[in-house]
Design a protein around this motif. Structure first.
Motif, PDB file in Angstrom:
ATOM      1  N   ILE A 153       0.138   8.980  -6.024  1.00  0.00           N
ATOM      2  CA  ILE A 153      -0.542   8.816  -7.316  1.00  0.00           C
ATOM      3  C   ILE A 153       0.164   7.760  -8.155  1.00  0.00           C
ATOM      4  O   ILE A 153      -0.476   6.890  -8.751  1.00  0.00           O
ATOM      5  N   ASP A 154       1.481   7.813  -8.196  1.00  0.00           N
ATOM      6  CA  ASP A 154       2.246   6.820  -8.944  1.00  0.00           C
ATOM      7  C   ASP A 154       2.000   5.415  -8.392  1.00  0.00           C
ATOM      8  O   ASP A 154       1.813   4.464  -9.156  1.00  0.00           O
ATOM      9  N   ASP A 155       1.984   5.289  -7.075  1.00  0.00           N
ATOM     10  CA  ASP A 155       1.745   4.008  -6.421  1.00  0.00           C
ATOM     11  C   ASP A 155       0.355   3.468  -6.790  1.00  0.00           C
ATOM     12  O   ASP A 155       0.200   2.300  -7.154  1.00  0.00           O
ATOM     13  N   MET A 156      -0.650   4.331  -6.725  1.00  0.00           N
ATOM     14  CA  MET A 156      -1.999   3.913  -7.094  1.00  0.00           C
ATOM     15  C   MET A 156      -2.044   3.434  -8.537  1.00  0.00           C
ATOM     16  O   MET A 156      -2.663   2.409  -8.845  1.00  0.00           O
ATOM     17  N   GLU A 157      -1.414   4.174  -9.425  1.00  0.00           N
ATOM     18  CA  GLU A 157      -1.435   3.832 -10.841  1.00  0.00           C
ATOM     19  C   GLU A 157      -0.720   2.516 -11.118  1.00  0.00           C
ATOM     20  O   GLU A 157      -1.192   1.697 -11.907  1.00  0.00           O
ATOM     21  N   ARG A 158       0.414   2.321 -10.479  1.00  0.00           N
ATOM     22  CA  ARG A 158       1.148   1.065 -10.665  1.00  0.00           C
ATOM     23  C   ARG A 158       0.307  -0.121 -10.200  1.00  0.00           C
ATOM     24  O   ARG A 158       0.229  -1.140 -10.878  1.00  0.00           O
ATOM     25  N   CYS A 159      -0.302   0.020  -9.031  1.00  0.00           N
ATOM     26  CA  CYS A 159      -1.145  -1.055  -8.505  1.00  0.00           C
ATOM     27  C   CYS A 159      -2.363  -1.278  -9.395  1.00  0.00           C
ATOM     28  O   CYS A 159      -2.735  -2.426  -9.672  1.00  0.00           O
ATOM     29  N   TYR A 160      -2.975  -0.207  -9.854  1.00  0.00           N
ATOM     30  CA  TYR A 160      -4.155  -0.333 -10.713  1.00  0.00           C
ATOM     31  C   TYR A 160      -3.795  -1.100 -11.989  1.00  0.00           C
ATOM     32  O   TYR A 160      -4.479  -2.045 -12.374  1.00  0.00           O
TER      33      TYR A 160
ATOM     34  N   VAL B  35      -6.470   2.551  -1.012  1.00  0.00           N
ATOM     35  CA  VAL B  35      -6.105   2.029   0.302  1.00  0.00           C
ATOM     36  C   VAL B  35      -4.673   1.490   0.275  1.00  0.00           C
ATOM     37  O   VAL B  35      -3.886   1.722   1.201  1.00  0.00           O
ATOM     38  N   MET B  36      -4.328   0.797  -0.790  1.00  0.00           N
ATOM     39  CA  MET B  36      -2.979   0.233  -0.903  1.00  0.00           C
ATOM     40  C   MET B  36      -1.907   1.320  -0.901  1.00  0.00           C
ATOM     41  O   MET B  36      -0.793   1.096  -0.420  1.00  0.00           O
ATOM     42  N   ALA B  37      -2.223   2.488  -1.425  1.00  0.00           N
ATOM     43  CA  ALA B  37      -1.242   3.581  -1.499  1.00  0.00           C
ATOM     44  C   ALA B  37      -0.842   4.089  -0.113  1.00  0.00           C
ATOM     45  O   ALA B  37       0.195   4.733   0.027  1.00  0.00           O
ATOM     46  N   LEU B  38      -1.626   3.781   0.900  1.00  0.00           N
ATOM     47  CA  LEU B  38      -1.281   4.191   2.260  1.00  0.00           C
ATOM     48  C   LEU B  38      -0.076   3.424   2.797  1.00  0.00           C
ATOM     49  O   LEU B  38       0.612   3.891   3.698  1.00  0.00           O
ATOM     50  N   GLN B  39       0.164   2.256   2.246  1.00  0.00           N
ATOM     51  CA  GLN B  39       1.298   1.441   2.669  1.00  0.00           C
ATOM     52  C   GLN B  39       2.537   1.830   1.868  1.00  0.00           C
ATOM     53  O   GLN B  39       2.429   2.117   0.680  1.00  0.00           O
TER      54      GLN B  39
ATOM     55  N   ASN C 179     -14.429   0.819 -10.397  1.00  0.00           N
ATOM     56  CA  ASN C 179     -14.406   1.498  -9.101  1.00  0.00           C
ATOM     57  C   ASN C 179     -13.871   0.634  -7.956  1.00  0.00           C
ATOM     58  O   ASN C 179     -13.110   1.131  -7.121  1.00  0.00           O
ATOM     59  N   PRO C 180     -14.254  -0.639  -7.869  1.00  0.00           N
ATOM     60  CA  PRO C 180     -13.726  -1.435  -6.756  1.00  0.00           C
ATOM     61  C   PRO C 180     -12.192  -1.510  -6.773  1.00  0.00           C
ATOM     62  O   PRO C 180     -11.552  -1.386  -5.730  1.00  0.00           O
ATOM     63  N   LEU C 181     -11.623  -1.680  -7.957  1.00  0.00           N
ATOM     64  CA  LEU C 181     -10.164  -1.727  -8.047  1.00  0.00           C
ATOM     65  C   LEU C 181      -9.555  -0.367  -7.721  1.00  0.00           C
ATOM     66  O   LEU C 181      -8.546  -0.288  -7.017  1.00  0.00           O
ATOM     67  N   GLN C 182     -10.177   0.698  -8.194  1.00  0.00           N
ATOM     68  CA  GLN C 182      -9.656   2.023  -7.882  1.00  0.00           C
ATOM     69  C   GLN C 182      -9.664   2.254  -6.370  1.00  0.00           C
ATOM     70  O   GLN C 182      -8.676   2.727  -5.802  1.00  0.00           O
ATOM     71  N   SER C 183     -10.742   1.886  -5.704  1.00  0.00           N
ATOM     72  CA  SER C 183     -10.821   2.047  -4.247  1.00  0.00           C
ATOM     73  C   SER C 183      -9.746   1.225  -3.541  1.00  0.00           C
ATOM     74  O   SER C 183      -9.111   1.695  -2.595  1.00  0.00           O
ATOM     75  N   LEU C 184      -9.548  -0.002  -3.996  1.00  0.00           N
ATOM     76  CA  LEU C 184      -8.515  -0.851  -3.414  1.00  0.00           C
ATOM     77  C   LEU C 184      -7.144  -0.202  -3.551  1.00  0.00           C
ATOM     78  O   LEU C 184      -6.362  -0.168  -2.587  1.00  0.00           O
ATOM     79  N   THR C 185      -6.843   0.338  -4.715  1.00  0.00           N
ATOM     80  CA  THR C 185      -5.516   0.938  -4.909  1.00  0.00           C
ATOM     81  C   THR C 185      -5.335   2.209  -4.082  1.00  0.00           C
ATOM     82  O   THR C 185      -4.216   2.536  -3.695  1.00  0.00           O
TER      83      THR C 185
ATOM     84  N   LYS D 269       0.758  -9.486  -2.640  1.00  0.00           N
ATOM     85  CA  LYS D 269       0.052  -9.848  -1.411  1.00  0.00           C
ATOM     86  C   LYS D 269      -1.456  -9.896  -1.631  1.00  0.00           C
ATOM     87  O   LYS D 269      -2.136 -10.801  -1.142  1.00  0.00           O
ATOM     88  N   VAL D 270      -1.993  -8.934  -2.358  1.00  0.00           N
ATOM     89  CA  VAL D 270      -3.428  -8.902  -2.631  1.00  0.00           C
ATOM     90  C   VAL D 270      -3.838 -10.116  -3.466  1.00  0.00           C
ATOM     91  O   VAL D 270      -4.827 -10.785  -3.165  1.00  0.00           O
ATOM     92  N   VAL D 271      -3.087 -10.413  -4.507  1.00  0.00           N
ATOM     93  CA  VAL D 271      -3.398 -11.561  -5.365  1.00  0.00           C
ATOM     94  C   VAL D 271      -3.297 -12.854  -4.563  1.00  0.00           C
ATOM     95  O   VAL D 271      -4.172 -13.726  -4.663  1.00  0.00           O
ATOM     96  N   SER D 272      -2.276 -12.970  -3.744  1.00  0.00           N
ATOM     97  CA  SER D 272      -2.107 -14.168  -2.921  1.00  0.00           C
ATOM     98  C   SER D 272      -3.278 -14.340  -1.951  1.00  0.00           C
ATOM     99  O   SER D 272      -3.812 -15.445  -1.801  1.00  0.00           O
ATOM    100  N   LEU D 273      -3.685 -13.273  -1.313  1.00  0.00           N
ATOM    101  CA  LEU D 273      -4.823 -13.325  -0.390  1.00  0.00           C
ATOM    102  C   LEU D 273      -6.089 -13.734  -1.138  1.00  0.00           C
ATOM    103  O   LEU D 273      -6.839 -14.603  -0.689  1.00  0.00           O
TER     104      LEU D 273
END
Length: 130
Positions: free
Chosen positions: A72-79, A98-102, A90-96, A112-116
């Motif tokens: 949850i913390d990881d998702m929130e930081r990324c969001y 998925v990102m929390a799995l890493q 919603n698109p950003l929430q969904s992305l975060t 990495k996401v911004v660079s891509l």
């Protein structure tokens, strides 16, 4: 399962398949409980965004065995980091989700996401923020 918005039958079926594919029979309840807890915390942080479509994400995160509070913390930081570039929604929430799995640090994943995104845009590839 209990909680807000647990009405999406199709999404519950997807969550059940995710859990069944990744858990032993003896662990089903553990992952159901983890899914519910993750979903509740997602909803607490983003009540206006979280709905039944997030149930499969919660199940995917639940079977990862990462600590729930860390997820949850990881998702929130990324969001919070990525909303500056991509806006809220919603698109950003969904992305975060998925990102929390890493397991890499949030700032590393966000960079990495911004660079891509920037590389694809510079290459004139059609890519939206949603």
């Amino acid at each position: 399962m209990q909680g807000r918005h647990w009405t999406g039958g199709d999404y519950r079926i997807i969550a059940a398949v995710i859990i069944a594919d990744h858990a032993k029979d003896s662990d089903y309840q553990k992952y159901i409980d983890r899914t519910n807890e993750i979903y509740q915390k997602m909803s607490k942080n983003h009540a206006w965004l979280t709905d039944s479509a997030d149930i499969p994400f919660a199940a995917t995160l639940a079977v990862s065995d990462r600590d729930i509070d860390q997820l949850i913390d990881d998702m929130e930081r990324c969001y919070k980091d990525l909303e500056k570039k991509f806006g809220r929604g919603n698109p950003l929430q969904s992305l975060t989700h998925v990102m929390a799995l890493q397991t890499e640090p949030a700032d590393y994943k966000c960079a990495k996401v911004v660079s891509l995104f920037d590389d694809l845009k510079a290459a004139k590839r059609s890519i939206g923020k949603s």
